[in-house]
Design a protein around this motif. Sequence first.
Motif, PDB file in Angstrom:
ATOM      1  N   ASP A  89     -11.873   3.099  -3.472  1.00 32.71           N
ATOM      2  CA  ASP A  89     -12.050   1.843  -2.742  1.00 32.71           C
ATOM      3  C   ASP A  89     -11.491   2.035  -1.324  1.00 32.71           C
ATOM      4  OD1 ASP A  89     -12.019  -0.702  -1.716  1.00 32.71           O
ATOM      5  OD2 ASP A  89     -10.712  -1.560  -3.265  1.00 32.71           O
ATOM      6  N   GLU A  90     -12.312   2.636  -0.438  1.00 29.66           N
ATOM      7  CA  GLU A  90     -11.856   2.941   0.925  1.00 29.66           C
ATOM      8  C   GLU A  90     -11.472   1.687   1.707  1.00 29.66           C
ATOM      9  OE1 GLU A  90     -14.689   4.346  -0.252  1.00 29.66           O
ATOM     10  OE2 GLU A  90     -14.601   6.527   0.093  1.00 29.66           O
ATOM     11  N   GLN A  91     -12.207   0.606   1.486  1.00 28.84           N
ATOM     12  CA  GLN A  91     -11.956  -0.620   2.257  1.00 28.84           C
ATOM     13  C   GLN A  91     -10.527  -1.128   2.075  1.00 28.84           C
ATOM     14  OE1 GLN A  91     -14.314  -2.138   4.516  1.00 28.84           O
ATOM     15  NE2 GLN A  91     -12.330  -2.937   5.118  1.00 28.84           N
ATOM     16  N   THR A  92     -10.030  -1.116   0.832  1.00 30.04           N
ATOM     17  CA  THR A  92      -8.656  -1.566   0.575  1.00 30.04           C
ATOM     18  C   THR A  92      -7.655  -0.649   1.265  1.00 30.04           C
ATOM     19  OG1 THR A  92      -9.252  -2.609  -1.514  1.00 30.04           O
ATOM     20  CG2 THR A  92      -6.943  -2.005  -1.260  1.00 30.04           C
ATOM     21  N   ILE A  93      -7.900   0.661   1.210  1.00 30.01           N
ATOM     22  CA  ILE A  93      -7.009   1.629   1.868  1.00 30.01           C
ATOM     23  C   ILE A  93      -6.966   1.341   3.372  1.00 30.01           C
ATOM     24  CG2 ILE A  93      -6.638   4.081   2.402  1.00 30.01           C
ATOM     25  CD1 ILE A  93      -8.036   4.715  -0.312  1.00 30.01           C
ATOM     26  N   ILE A  94      -8.140   1.112   3.965  1.00 30.33           N
ATOM     27  CA  ILE A  94      -8.231   0.808   5.399  1.00 30.33           C
ATOM     28  C   ILE A  94      -7.505  -0.500   5.714  1.00 30.33           C
ATOM     29  CG2 ILE A  94      -9.834   0.129   7.264  1.00 30.33           C
ATOM     30  CD1 ILE A  94     -11.883   2.107   5.882  1.00 30.33           C
ATOM     31  N   ASP A  95      -7.787  -1.540   4.928  1.00 29.27           N
ATOM     32  CA  ASP A  95      -7.188  -2.863   5.174  1.00 29.27           C
ATOM     33  C   ASP A  95      -5.666  -2.808   5.174  1.00 29.27           C
ATOM     34  OD1 ASP A  95      -9.690  -3.973   5.344  1.00 29.27           O
ATOM     35  OD2 ASP A  95      -9.688  -4.814   3.312  1.00 29.27           O
ATOM     36  N   ILE A  96      -5.103  -2.035   4.253  1.00 24.48           N
ATOM     37  CA  ILE A  96      -3.635  -1.970   4.161  1.00 24.48           C
ATOM     38  C   ILE A  96      -3.048  -1.081   5.261  1.00 24.48           C
ATOM     39  CG2 ILE A  96      -1.671  -1.217   2.733  1.00 24.48           C
ATOM     40  CD1 ILE A  96      -3.353  -2.057   0.267  1.00 24.48           C
ATOM     41  N   LEU A  97      -3.484   0.164   5.344  1.00 23.78           N
ATOM     42  CA  LEU A  97      -2.799   1.127   6.205  1.00 23.78           C
ATOM     43  C   LEU A  97      -3.030   0.929   7.703  1.00 23.78           C
ATOM     44  CD1 LEU A  97      -3.083   4.416   4.096  1.00 23.78           C
ATOM     45  CD2 LEU A  97      -1.173   2.808   4.234  1.00 23.78           C
ATOM     46  N   THR A  98      -4.175   0.343   8.096  1.00 25.04           N
ATOM     47  CA  THR A  98      -4.414   0.126   9.538  1.00 25.04           C
ATOM     48  C   THR A  98      -3.817  -1.188  10.033  1.00 25.04           C
ATOM     49  OG1 THR A  98      -6.563  -0.936   9.181  1.00 25.04           O
ATOM     50  CG2 THR A  98      -6.573   1.461   9.537  1.00 25.04           C
ATOM     51  N   ARG A  99      -3.326  -2.023   9.106  1.00 20.30           N
ATOM     52  CA  ARG A  99      -2.752  -3.307   9.530  1.00 20.30           C
ATOM     53  C   ARG A  99      -1.267  -3.409   9.202  1.00 20.30           C
ATOM     54  NH1 ARG A  99      -5.300  -3.700  13.302  1.00 20.30           N
ATOM     55  NH2 ARG A  99      -4.211  -5.611  13.771  1.00 20.30           N
ATOM     56  N   ARG A 100      -0.597  -2.276   9.041  1.00 18.82           N
ATOM     57  CA  ARG A 100       0.854  -2.244   8.838  1.00 18.82           C
ATOM     58  C   ARG A 100       1.463  -1.338   9.913  1.00 18.82           C
ATOM     59  NH1 ARG A 100      -1.273  -5.253   5.846  1.00 18.82           N
ATOM     60  NH2 ARG A 100      -1.039  -5.532   3.590  1.00 18.82           N
ATOM     61  N   SER A 101       2.691  -1.625  10.310  1.00 22.28           N
ATOM     62  CA  SER A 101       3.386  -0.765  11.279  1.00 22.28           C
ATOM     63  C   SER A 101       3.807   0.527  10.588  1.00 22.28           C
ATOM     64  CB  SER A 101       4.632  -1.480  11.815  1.00 22.28           C
ATOM     65  OG  SER A 101       5.579  -1.626  10.761  1.00 22.28           O
ATOM     66  N   TYR A 102       4.231   1.509  11.380  1.00 19.23           N
ATOM     67  CA  TYR A 102       4.644   2.788  10.786  1.00 19.23           C
ATOM     68  C   TYR A 102       5.805   2.584   9.812  1.00 19.23           C
ATOM     69  CZ  TYR A 102       7.097   7.110  10.022  1.00 19.23           C
ATOM     70  OH  TYR A 102       7.762   8.146   9.407  1.00 19.23           O
ATOM     71  N   GLU A 103       6.797   1.758  10.202  1.00 13.26           N
ATOM     72  CA  GLU A 103       7.943   1.510   9.309  1.00 13.26           C
ATOM     73  C   GLU A 103       7.479   0.912   7.988  1.00 13.26           C
ATOM     74  OE1 GLU A 103       8.102   0.943  12.569  1.00 13.26           O
ATOM     75  OE2 GLU A 103       9.675   2.439  13.027  1.00 13.26           O
ATOM     76  N   GLN A 104       6.513   0.004   8.053  1.00 21.26           N
ATOM     77  CA  GLN A 104       5.985  -0.612   6.831  1.00 21.26           C
ATOM     78  C   GLN A 104       5.203   0.406   5.993  1.00 21.26           C
ATOM     79  OE1 GLN A 104       3.910  -4.053   8.448  1.00 21.26           O
ATOM     80  NE2 GLN A 104       5.682  -5.359   8.075  1.00 21.26           N
ATOM     81  N   ARG A 105       4.427   1.253   6.648  1.00 20.32           N
ATOM     82  CA  ARG A 105       3.694   2.297   5.909  1.00 20.32           C
ATOM     83  C   ARG A 105       4.658   3.255   5.217  1.00 20.32           C
ATOM     84  NH1 ARG A 105       0.150   1.862  10.597  1.00 20.32           N
ATOM     85  NH2 ARG A 105       1.249   3.565  11.651  1.00 20.32           N
ATOM     86  N   ARG A 106       5.802   3.513   5.877  1.00 22.94           N
ATOM     87  CA  ARG A 106       6.817   4.385   5.288  1.00 22.94           C
ATOM     88  C   ARG A 106       7.409   3.742   4.018  1.00 22.94           C
ATOM     89  NH1 ARG A 106      11.450   5.937   9.358  1.00 22.94           N
ATOM     90  NH2 ARG A 106      12.015   3.816   8.784  1.00 22.94           N
ATOM     91  N   ASP A 107       7.648   2.417   4.084  1.00 24.35           N
ATOM     92  CA  ASP A 107       8.163   1.695   2.912  1.00 24.35           C
ATOM     93  C   ASP A 107       7.141   1.691   1.768  1.00 24.35           C
ATOM     94  OD1 ASP A 107      10.470   1.156   4.291  1.00 24.35           O
ATOM     95  OD2 ASP A 107       9.919  -0.905   4.824  1.00 24.35           O
ATOM     96  N   ILE A 108       5.857   1.543   2.132  1.00 21.04           N
ATOM     97  CA  ILE A 108       4.787   1.581   1.118  1.00 21.04           C
ATOM     98  C   ILE A 108       4.762   2.959   0.457  1.00 21.04           C
ATOM     99  CG2 ILE A 108       2.259   1.531   0.775  1.00 21.04           C
ATOM    100  CD1 ILE A 108       2.173  -0.473   3.204  1.00 21.04           C
ATOM    101  N   ALA A 109       4.896   4.018   1.276  1.00 18.98           N
ATOM    102  CA  ALA A 109       4.870   5.393   0.750  1.00 18.98           C
ATOM    103  C   ALA A 109       6.015   5.617  -0.236  1.00 18.98           C
ATOM    104  CB  ALA A 109       4.953   6.392   1.897  1.00 18.98           C
ATOM    105  N   PHE A 110       7.180   5.045   0.068  1.00 22.49           N
ATOM    106  CA  PHE A 110       8.338   5.166  -0.827  1.00 22.49           C
ATOM    107  C   PHE A 110       8.036   4.502  -2.169  1.00 22.49           C
ATOM    108  CE2 PHE A 110      12.347   3.514  -2.539  1.00 22.49           C
ATOM    109  CZ  PHE A 110      13.112   4.678  -2.600  1.00 22.49           C
ATOM    110  N   GLU A 111       7.492   3.287  -2.112  1.00 17.77           N
ATOM    111  CA  GLU A 111       7.155   2.545  -3.341  1.00 17.77           C
ATOM    112  C   GLU A 111       6.029   3.246  -4.109  1.00 17.77           C
ATOM    113  OE1 GLU A 111       8.529  -0.043  -4.820  1.00 17.77           O
ATOM    114  OE2 GLU A 111      10.062  -0.269  -3.270  1.00 17.77           O
ATOM    115  N   TYR A 112       5.064   3.801  -3.371  1.00 23.16           N
ATOM    116  CA  TYR A 112       3.929   4.484  -4.004  1.00 23.16           C
ATOM    117  C   TYR A 112       4.411   5.671  -4.819  1.00 23.16           C
ATOM    118  CZ  TYR A 112      -0.597   6.634  -4.742  1.00 23.16           C
ATOM    119  OH  TYR A 112      -1.716   7.173  -5.345  1.00 23.16           O
ATOM    120  N   GLU A 113       5.319   6.441  -4.227  1.00 26.38           N
ATOM    121  CA  GLU A 113       5.835   7.622  -4.935  1.00 26.38           C
ATOM    122  C   GLU A 113       6.591   7.207  -6.200  1.00 26.38           C
ATOM    123  OE1 GLU A 113       8.068  11.836  -3.908  1.00 26.38           O
ATOM    124  OE2 GLU A 113       7.520  10.470  -2.292  1.00 26.38           O
ATOM    125  N   ARG A 114       7.260   6.049  -6.110  1.00 28.98           N
ATOM    126  CA  ARG A 114       8.014   5.548  -7.268  1.00 28.98           C
ATOM    127  C   ARG A 114       7.091   5.175  -8.429  1.00 28.98           C
ATOM    128  NH1 ARG A 114       9.663   0.871  -9.166  1.00 28.98           N
ATOM    129  NH2 ARG A 114       8.662  -0.330  -7.513  1.00 28.98           N
TER     130      ARG A 114
END
Length: 306
Positions: free
Chosen positions: A51-76
Amino acid sequence: MALVSEFLSQLTLSYGGEAEPRFPTVVPVRDFDPAKDAARLETAIKTKGVDEQTIIDILTRRSYEQRRDIAFEYERIARKDLPTALKGALSGSLESLMLGLMKSTSQYDASELRASIKGLGTDEETLIELVCSRNNEELMAIKKVYKEMFKKELDKDVAGDTSGNFAKLLLALVQTRRDEPSNVVDYQTIDEDARLLYEAGVQRKGTDVAAWISIMCQRSVPHLQKVECFENRQLYFANRLHEAMKSKGAKEKVVTRIMVSRCEVDLMRIRTEFKREHKKSLYQTIAEHTKGDYQKALLSLCGGDD
Protein backbone atom coordinates in the motif's frame (compact mmCIF):
# COMPACT_ATOMS: atom_id res chain seq x y z
CA MET A 1 38.74 25.15 -17.04
CA ALA A 2 35.03 24.81 -17.90
CA LEU A 3 34.49 22.98 -14.62
CA VAL A 4 36.26 25.72 -12.67
CA SER A 5 34.14 28.38 -14.44
CA GLU A 6 30.95 26.53 -13.51
CA PHE A 7 32.17 26.26 -9.93
CA LEU A 8 33.00 29.97 -9.75
CA SER A 9 29.54 30.83 -11.04
CA GLN A 10 27.99 28.82 -8.17
CA LEU A 11 30.56 29.73 -5.53
CA THR A 12 28.63 32.68 -4.15
CA LEU A 13 25.73 30.47 -3.08
CA SER A 14 27.03 29.22 0.25
CA TYR A 15 25.96 31.40 3.12
CA GLY A 16 27.99 32.43 6.14
CA GLY A 17 27.62 30.99 9.62
CA GLU A 18 24.56 32.97 10.73
CA ALA A 19 21.36 31.11 11.63
CA GLU A 20 18.89 31.47 8.77
CA PRO A 21 15.11 31.55 8.98
CA ARG A 22 13.49 28.32 7.80
CA PHE A 23 10.74 28.03 5.20
CA PRO A 24 9.82 24.32 5.24
CA THR A 25 6.99 22.59 3.42
CA VAL A 26 7.21 19.60 5.79
CA VAL A 27 6.57 20.43 9.45
CA PRO A 28 5.82 18.31 12.54
CA VAL A 29 2.27 16.95 12.49
CA ARG A 30 -0.02 17.70 15.45
CA ASP A 31 -1.44 14.93 17.65
CA PHE A 32 1.47 12.74 16.60
CA ASP A 33 1.19 9.05 17.54
CA PRO A 34 4.34 7.16 16.46
CA ALA A 35 3.00 3.74 17.54
CA LYS A 36 -0.14 4.21 15.44
CA ASP A 37 1.91 5.38 12.42
CA ALA A 38 4.29 2.42 12.81
CA ALA A 39 1.37 -0.05 12.92
CA ARG A 40 -0.16 1.52 9.79
CA LEU A 41 3.20 1.28 8.01
CA GLU A 42 3.59 -2.37 9.00
CA THR A 43 0.15 -3.15 7.54
CA ALA A 44 0.91 -1.15 4.37
CA ILE A 45 4.22 -2.97 3.83
CA LYS A 46 2.74 -6.42 4.49
CA THR A 47 -0.30 -5.86 2.24
CA LYS A 48 -0.21 -7.88 -0.96
CA GLY A 49 1.10 -5.54 -3.65
CA VAL A 50 2.17 -2.99 -0.97
CA ASP A 51 0.00 0.00 0.00
CA GLU A 52 2.32 2.75 -1.31
CA GLN A 53 -0.22 5.52 -0.72
CA THR A 54 -0.25 4.97 3.06
CA ILE A 55 3.57 4.91 3.15
CA ILE A 56 3.65 8.20 1.20
CA ASP A 57 0.93 9.82 3.34
CA ILE A 58 2.78 9.06 6.58
CA LEU A 59 6.45 9.58 5.73
CA THR A 60 6.15 12.71 3.55
CA ARG A 61 3.96 14.51 6.10
CA ARG A 62 6.09 13.97 9.23
CA SER A 63 9.25 15.82 10.29
CA TYR A 64 12.56 13.97 10.48
CA GLU A 65 12.32 13.74 14.30
CA GLN A 66 8.84 12.23 13.97
CA ARG A 67 10.00 9.76 11.30
CA ARG A 68 12.81 8.74 13.66
CA ASP A 69 10.26 8.07 16.44
CA ILE A 70 8.12 6.04 14.00
CA ALA A 71 11.21 4.00 13.01
CA PHE A 72 11.88 3.24 16.69
CA GLU A 73 8.30 2.04 17.22
CA TYR A 74 8.35 0.09 13.94
CA GLU A 75 11.42 -1.86 14.97
CA ARG A 76 9.74 -2.64 18.30
CA ILE A 77 6.59 -4.10 16.72
CA ALA A 78 7.98 -5.57 13.46
CA ARG A 79 11.35 -6.81 14.77
CA LYS A 80 13.17 -5.28 11.79
CA ASP A 81 14.32 -1.77 10.99
CA LEU A 82 12.10 0.46 8.88
CA PRO A 83 14.66 1.37 6.14
CA THR A 84 15.24 -2.35 5.47
CA ALA A 85 11.48 -2.97 5.31
CA LEU A 86 11.01 -0.03 2.90
CA LYS A 87 13.89 -1.27 0.74
CA GLY A 88 12.18 -4.64 0.43
CA ALA A 89 8.73 -3.18 -0.29
CA LEU A 90 9.55 -0.34 -2.70
CA SER A 91 11.73 0.15 -5.79
CA GLY A 92 13.15 2.77 -8.13
CA SER A 93 12.85 6.50 -7.47
CA LEU A 94 10.12 6.07 -4.84
CA GLU A 95 12.42 3.80 -2.83
CA SER A 96 15.31 6.33 -3.09
CA LEU A 97 13.05 9.16 -1.97
CA MET A 98 11.60 7.26 1.02
CA LEU A 99 15.01 6.01 2.16
CA GLY A 100 16.28 9.60 1.87
CA LEU A 101 13.52 10.75 4.21
CA MET A 102 14.68 8.25 6.84
CA LYS A 103 17.97 10.19 7.16
CA SER A 104 18.56 13.56 8.78
CA THR A 105 19.41 16.39 6.36
CA SER A 106 23.12 16.12 7.29
CA GLN A 107 23.10 12.31 6.93
CA TYR A 108 21.38 12.61 3.56
CA ASP A 109 23.85 15.24 2.31
CA ALA A 110 26.80 13.16 3.55
CA SER A 111 25.45 10.06 1.76
CA GLU A 112 24.93 12.00 -1.48
CA LEU A 113 28.45 13.43 -1.27
CA ARG A 114 29.89 9.96 -0.67
CA ALA A 115 27.96 8.56 -3.65
CA SER A 116 29.20 11.40 -5.89
CA ILE A 117 32.82 10.71 -4.89
CA LYS A 118 33.09 6.93 -4.67
CA GLY A 119 31.46 5.90 -7.96
CA LEU A 120 33.27 5.30 -11.25
CA GLY A 121 34.28 8.84 -12.13
CA THR A 122 33.39 11.73 -9.84
CA ASP A 123 29.92 13.26 -10.19
CA GLU A 124 31.17 16.87 -10.30
CA GLU A 125 27.72 18.38 -10.80
CA THR A 126 26.44 16.88 -7.55
CA LEU A 127 29.62 17.85 -5.69
CA ILE A 128 29.28 21.46 -6.87
CA GLU A 129 25.59 21.60 -5.92
CA LEU A 130 26.10 20.17 -2.43
CA VAL A 131 29.27 22.03 -1.48
CA CYS A 132 28.35 25.44 -2.93
CA SER A 133 24.81 25.58 -1.61
CA ARG A 134 25.47 24.62 2.04
CA ASN A 135 26.48 27.23 4.60
CA ASN A 136 29.31 26.91 7.16
CA GLU A 137 27.06 25.48 9.85
CA GLU A 138 25.57 22.90 7.45
CA LEU A 139 28.99 21.91 6.07
CA MET A 140 30.40 21.43 9.56
CA ALA A 141 27.46 19.16 10.45
CA ILE A 142 27.91 17.22 7.17
CA LYS A 143 31.65 16.73 7.84
CA LYS A 144 30.93 15.41 11.36
CA VAL A 145 28.25 13.00 10.13
CA TYR A 146 30.39 11.96 7.12
CA LYS A 147 33.16 10.87 9.50
CA GLU A 148 30.66 8.99 11.70
CA MET A 149 29.03 7.22 8.76
CA PHE A 150 32.04 6.42 6.57
CA LYS A 151 35.00 6.57 9.02
CA LYS A 152 36.71 8.98 6.63
CA GLU A 153 37.40 12.73 6.47
CA LEU A 154 35.33 14.54 3.83
CA ASP A 155 38.23 16.92 3.09
CA LYS A 156 40.57 14.00 2.33
CA ASP A 157 38.01 12.20 0.16
CA VAL A 158 37.36 15.39 -1.84
CA ALA A 159 41.12 16.01 -2.23
CA GLY A 160 41.75 12.41 -3.27
CA ASP A 161 39.01 12.37 -5.89
CA THR A 162 39.40 15.76 -7.57
CA SER A 163 42.39 17.63 -8.97
CA GLY A 164 43.76 21.01 -9.98
CA ASN A 165 41.91 24.28 -9.39
CA PHE A 166 38.59 22.46 -9.02
CA ALA A 167 39.99 20.53 -6.01
CA LYS A 168 41.38 23.76 -4.49
CA LEU A 169 38.00 25.46 -4.77
CA LEU A 170 36.08 22.53 -3.30
CA LEU A 171 38.52 22.16 -0.41
CA ALA A 172 38.45 25.87 0.37
CA LEU A 173 34.67 25.65 0.87
CA VAL A 174 34.65 22.28 2.65
CA GLN A 175 37.20 23.61 5.14
CA THR A 176 34.57 26.23 6.20
CA ARG A 177 36.80 29.22 6.71
CA ARG A 178 34.23 31.85 5.80
CA ASP A 179 34.24 34.92 8.09
CA GLU A 180 31.40 35.34 10.56
CA PRO A 181 29.11 38.32 9.79
CA SER A 182 30.03 41.58 11.53
CA ASN A 183 28.06 44.76 12.24
CA VAL A 184 31.04 46.82 11.06
CA VAL A 185 31.09 47.48 7.32
CA ASP A 186 34.70 47.66 6.10
CA TYR A 187 34.26 49.71 2.93
CA GLN A 188 38.00 49.85 2.22
CA THR A 189 38.24 46.01 2.11
CA ILE A 190 35.04 45.88 0.00
CA ASP A 191 36.57 48.29 -2.55
CA GLU A 192 39.82 46.30 -2.60
CA ASP A 193 37.97 43.00 -3.06
CA ALA A 194 35.81 44.40 -5.85
CA ARG A 195 38.95 45.59 -7.67
CA LEU A 196 40.76 42.27 -7.08
CA LEU A 197 37.80 40.23 -8.37
CA TYR A 198 37.58 42.42 -11.46
CA GLU A 199 41.30 42.07 -12.13
CA ALA A 200 41.24 38.32 -11.39
CA GLY A 201 38.32 37.61 -13.71
CA VAL A 202 36.84 40.17 -16.07
CA GLN A 203 40.00 42.03 -16.98
CA ARG A 204 42.32 39.13 -17.77
CA LYS A 205 42.42 36.13 -20.07
CA GLY A 206 41.89 33.08 -17.84
CA THR A 207 40.60 33.51 -14.31
CA ASP A 208 43.02 34.00 -11.41
CA VAL A 209 41.52 31.16 -9.37
CA ALA A 210 43.68 31.77 -6.27
CA ALA A 211 42.33 35.32 -5.91
CA TRP A 212 38.74 34.11 -6.29
CA ILE A 213 39.26 31.34 -3.75
CA SER A 214 40.62 33.66 -1.11
CA ILE A 215 37.79 36.21 -1.44
CA MET A 216 34.75 34.07 -2.28
CA CYS A 217 35.45 31.31 0.23
CA GLN A 218 36.52 33.46 3.17
CA ARG A 219 34.52 36.69 3.23
CA SER A 220 31.24 36.85 5.16
CA VAL A 221 27.91 36.98 3.31
CA PRO A 222 27.05 40.65 4.11
CA HIS A 223 30.53 41.55 2.81
CA LEU A 224 29.97 39.62 -0.44
CA GLN A 225 26.55 41.21 -0.85
CA LYS A 226 28.23 44.64 -0.82
CA VAL A 227 30.56 43.44 -3.64
CA GLU A 228 27.33 42.44 -5.43
CA CYS A 229 28.48 38.93 -6.28
CA PHE A 230 26.19 37.06 -3.95
CA GLU A 231 23.50 34.78 -5.36
CA ASN A 232 20.04 33.78 -4.19
CA ARG A 233 20.36 30.12 -3.29
CA GLN A 234 16.62 29.39 -3.37
CA LEU A 235 16.60 30.66 -6.95
CA TYR A 236 19.56 28.37 -7.66
CA PHE A 237 17.59 25.33 -6.41
CA ALA A 238 14.52 26.48 -8.35
CA ASN A 239 16.61 26.65 -11.53
CA ARG A 240 18.18 23.23 -10.83
CA LEU A 241 14.70 21.74 -10.46
CA HIS A 242 13.49 23.45 -13.64
CA GLU A 243 16.54 22.20 -15.55
CA ALA A 244 16.02 18.65 -14.22
CA MET A 245 12.39 18.64 -15.40
CA LYS A 246 12.83 20.52 -18.68
CA SER A 247 12.94 17.52 -20.98
CA LYS A 248 10.33 14.79 -21.35
CA GLY A 249 11.64 12.57 -18.55
CA ALA A 250 12.81 14.17 -15.31
CA LYS A 251 16.36 13.78 -13.99
CA GLU A 252 14.90 12.01 -11.00
CA LYS A 253 18.10 11.84 -8.93
CA VAL A 254 18.45 15.64 -8.98
CA VAL A 255 14.74 16.20 -8.26
CA THR A 256 14.77 13.69 -5.38
CA ARG A 257 17.92 15.17 -3.86
CA ILE A 258 16.63 18.75 -3.82
CA MET A 259 13.10 17.87 -2.65
CA VAL A 260 14.32 15.59 0.15
CA SER A 261 17.18 17.81 1.35
CA ARG A 262 15.24 21.11 1.25
CA CYS A 263 11.68 20.12 2.33
CA GLU A 264 12.44 20.89 6.00
CA VAL A 265 14.73 23.84 5.23
CA ASP A 266 13.55 26.28 2.52
CA LEU A 267 11.36 24.49 -0.04
CA MET A 268 8.56 27.04 0.47
CA ARG A 269 10.93 29.80 -0.67
CA ILE A 270 12.17 27.64 -3.54
CA ARG A 271 8.53 27.26 -4.67
CA THR A 272 8.13 31.07 -4.65
CA GLU A 273 11.32 31.59 -6.68
CA PHE A 274 10.31 28.83 -9.11
CA LYS A 275 6.94 30.46 -9.87
CA ARG A 276 8.46 33.94 -10.16
CA GLU A 277 11.26 32.83 -12.48
CA HIS A 278 9.50 30.21 -14.63
CA LYS A 279 5.88 31.49 -14.65
CA LYS A 280 4.60 28.07 -13.64
CA SER A 281 4.37 26.50 -10.20
CA LEU A 282 6.76 23.79 -9.00
CA TYR A 283 3.70 21.65 -8.18
CA GLN A 284 2.39 21.84 -11.77
CA THR A 285 5.86 21.14 -13.19
CA ILE A 286 6.25 18.02 -11.02
CA ALA A 287 2.75 16.88 -12.05
CA GLU A 288 3.68 17.24 -15.74
CA HIS A 289 7.14 15.63 -15.68
CA THR A 290 6.84 12.73 -13.21
CA LYS A 291 4.35 9.91 -12.76
CA GLY A 292 2.91 7.25 -10.46
CA ASP A 293 3.66 6.91 -6.76
CA TYR A 294 6.92 8.82 -7.15
CA GLN A 295 4.93 11.80 -8.41
CA LYS A 296 2.50 11.53 -5.46
CA ALA A 297 5.41 11.54 -2.99
CA LEU A 298 7.02 14.60 -4.64
CA LEU A 299 3.74 16.52 -4.71
CA SER A 300 3.21 15.74 -1.02
CA LEU A 301 6.71 17.06 -0.16
CA CYS A 302 6.01 20.12 -2.31
CA GLY A 303 3.18 20.91 0.09
CA GLY A 304 0.74 22.61 -2.30
CA ASP A 305 0.32 24.60 -5.50
CA ASP A 306 1.10 28.31 -5.97
